[in-house]
Design an enzyme around this catalytic site. Structure first.
Site, PDB file in Angstrom:
ATOM      1  N   TYR A 106      -6.987   4.593  -8.439  1.00  0.00           N
ATOM      2  CA  TYR A 106      -7.713   4.479  -7.096  1.00  0.00           C
ATOM      3  C   TYR A 106      -6.940   4.866  -5.855  1.00  0.00           C
ATOM      4  O   TYR A 106      -7.321   5.801  -5.002  1.00  0.00           O
ATOM      5  CB  TYR A 106      -8.113   3.072  -6.916  1.00  0.00           C
TER       6      TYR A 106
ATOM      7  N   HIS B 115     -12.239  -8.694  -5.402  1.00  0.00           N
ATOM      8  CA  HIS B 115     -10.899  -8.807  -4.890  1.00  0.00           C
ATOM      9  C   HIS B 115     -10.576 -10.137  -4.894  1.00  0.00           C
ATOM     10  O   HIS B 115     -11.328 -11.168  -4.976  1.00  0.00           O
ATOM     11  CB  HIS B 115     -10.851  -8.030  -3.530  1.00  0.00           C
TER      12      HIS B 115
ATOM     13  N   GLY C  61     -19.069  -1.014   5.317  1.00  0.00           N
ATOM     14  CA  GLY C  61     -20.251  -0.022   5.851  1.00  0.00           C
ATOM     15  C   GLY C  61     -21.084  -1.056   6.459  1.00  0.00           C
ATOM     16  O   GLY C  61     -21.690  -0.522   7.570  1.00  0.00           O
TER      17      GLY C  61
ATOM     18  N   ASN D 256      -5.815  -5.629   2.944  1.00  0.00           N
ATOM     19  CA  ASN D 256      -7.020  -6.230   2.185  1.00  0.00           C
ATOM     20  C   ASN D 256      -8.261  -6.842   2.917  1.00  0.00           C
ATOM     21  O   ASN D 256      -7.881  -7.655   3.898  1.00  0.00           O
ATOM     22  CB  ASN D 256      -6.271  -7.536   1.572  1.00  0.00           C
TER      23      ASN D 256
ATOM     24  N   SER E 271      -7.231   2.885   1.725  1.00  0.00           N
ATOM     25  CA  SER E 271      -6.738   1.611   1.160  1.00  0.00           C
ATOM     26  C   SER E 271      -5.283   1.462   1.252  1.00  0.00           C
ATOM     27  O   SER E 271      -4.623   2.679   1.325  1.00  0.00           O
ATOM     28  CB  SER E 271      -7.172   1.252  -0.069  1.00  0.00           C
ATOM     29  N   SER E 272      -4.729   0.279   1.514  1.00  0.00           N
ATOM     30  CA  SER E 272      -3.290   0.145   1.897  1.00  0.00           C
ATOM     31  C   SER E 272      -2.618   0.365   0.359  1.00  0.00           C
ATOM     32  O   SER E 272      -1.535   0.321   0.436  1.00  0.00           O
ATOM     33  CB  SER E 272      -2.950  -1.242   2.361  1.00  0.00           C
ATOM     34  N   CYS E 273      -3.231   0.514  -0.646  1.00  0.00           N
ATOM     35  CA  CYS E 273      -2.620   0.760  -1.910  1.00  0.00           C
ATOM     36  C   CYS E 273      -2.272   2.028  -2.223  1.00  0.00           C
ATOM     37  O   CYS E 273      -1.538   2.301  -3.306  1.00  0.00           O
ATOM     38  CB  CYS E 273      -3.787   0.356  -3.190  1.00  0.00           C
TER      39      CYS E 273
ATOM     40  N   LYS F   3      -7.528   7.940  -3.012  1.00  0.00           N
ATOM     41  CA  LYS F   3      -7.472   7.685  -1.713  1.00  0.00           C
ATOM     42  C   LYS F   3      -6.285   8.499  -0.928  1.00  0.00           C
ATOM     43  O   LYS F   3      -6.584   9.237   0.279  1.00  0.00           O
ATOM     44  CB  LYS F   3      -7.368   6.147  -1.281  1.00  0.00           C
TER      45      LYS F   3
END
Length: 318
Positions: free
Chosen positions: A142, A185, A22, A171, A113-115, A146
């Site tokens: 998580y 992270h 942000g 990431n 997120s790519s997760c 998302k």
């Protein structure tokens, strides 16, 4: 797709404007001449408070909402507090999106997120890999939150016809990150670890796992530019991957960070700790087809982030 243009007069609410993503979006918008930015700290507006969020958006009525607020953390935090990560992220997302839909805000960008992708998704991961396999166990809670956000964006488009979109970054790292030794992270965790070791003259640093997993890393300034680019160019229900299109091993990343911090000792690996997903490389052809490409190399990004950390470590989140 319907091209859209943000102007200096566009009223933009950046939810989570003090976080890693942000704050980068806020800086980028300011650099482009935007003067009608709206932001509230968590102490001023708790996005988990449904009534407060509805009241805020009904009064402010921004033209655009960028939903960058989230409860985030690394493997240890996600694995230790899965209920918190699921509940708090669902609350934030549902409250903001429900309130934005009620007010009729036509343009919203949800950041995930790519997760969200399966642990063993084919590499590089295309957007249509979503919901095709089991998630990585250490951050599945998580990820589910998302995924719910993506589905809510698509549902709002179908039900209300609003031009909402979703972007899934790889990431991220950069200035404003969380450098906590237990909640960060991989990049900020290593920067802190190696910088402290270099300053103390330590001869050994120990990292989690085997060092063999591969990660794609995107500087947060590139992510900010991608967000504004998507708001100006993209209008479709399918979510969009945002990354760099190449990855490095955790061991290679550790070596690069060690060099950037001036650490000259040994690196050990605690193989009793989890590695996480073996590889996570995004297919970024969808966003590059719209004309966006990343600009910050990994070497440059690490150097800049190490310098920022050292300049701000007495006042940052730790």
């Amino acid at each position: 797709m319907t091209p859209l243009t943000l102007t200096s007069e566009t009223r933009i609410f950046v939810a989570g404007h003090r976080g890693l993503v942000g704050s980068a979006i806020w800086r980028h918008l300011e650099s482009l001449g935007h003067t009608h930015l709206i932001g509230r700290s968590s102490s001023e507006l708790d996005l988990r408070d449904r009534g407060a969020v509805f009241e805020f958006l009904s009064v402010e009525r921004p033209d655009v909402v960028i939903l960058a607020a989230a409860k985030v953390g690394g493997i240890q935090a996600n694995n230790t507090y899965p209920a918190d990560f699921l509940s708090e992220n669902l609350q934030i997302q549902v409250n903001v999106m429900d309130a934005a839909a009620e007010v009729g805000i036509d343009r919203l960008l949800f950041l995930g997120s790519s997760c969200i992708y399966p642990k063993f998704a084919p590499q590089p991961i295309q957007e249509d890999s979503l919901l095709t396999g089991h998630l990585e166990e250490t951050n599945d809670a998580y990820a589910i939150a998302k995924i719910a956000g993506i589905i809510q964006v698509q549902a709002v488009r179908r039900q209300y016809g609003l031009k909402w979109i979703s972007a899934m970054p790889t990431n991220l790292y950069g200035p404003g990150d969380n450098f906590s030794p237990t909640g960060s992270h991989v990049v900020p965790a290593m920067i802190r670890r190696y910088a402290e070791a270099a300053d103390a003259g330590s001869t050994s640093v120990t990292n989690w796992g085997t060092g063999t997993p591969r990660r794609e890393l995107l500087h947060v300034d590139d992510m900010a530019a991608a967000c504004v680019h998507l708001l100006n160019t993209y209008d479709a229900p399918e979510h969009v991957n945002v990354g760099v299109g190449e990855d490095v091993s955790i061991a290679e990343l550790a070596a690069a960070i060690a060099a950037a911090t001036g650490y000259a000792g040994d690196t050990e690996w605690d193989t009793t700790k989890p590695d996480g997903t073996p590889q996570k490389l995004l297919d970024i052809s969808r966003i590059t087809a719209t004309g966006w490409t990343p600009q910050v190399s990994l070497a440059e990004g690490i150097t800049r982030t190490v310098a920022w950390y050292r300049a701000h470590r007495d006042s940052i989140r730790s």
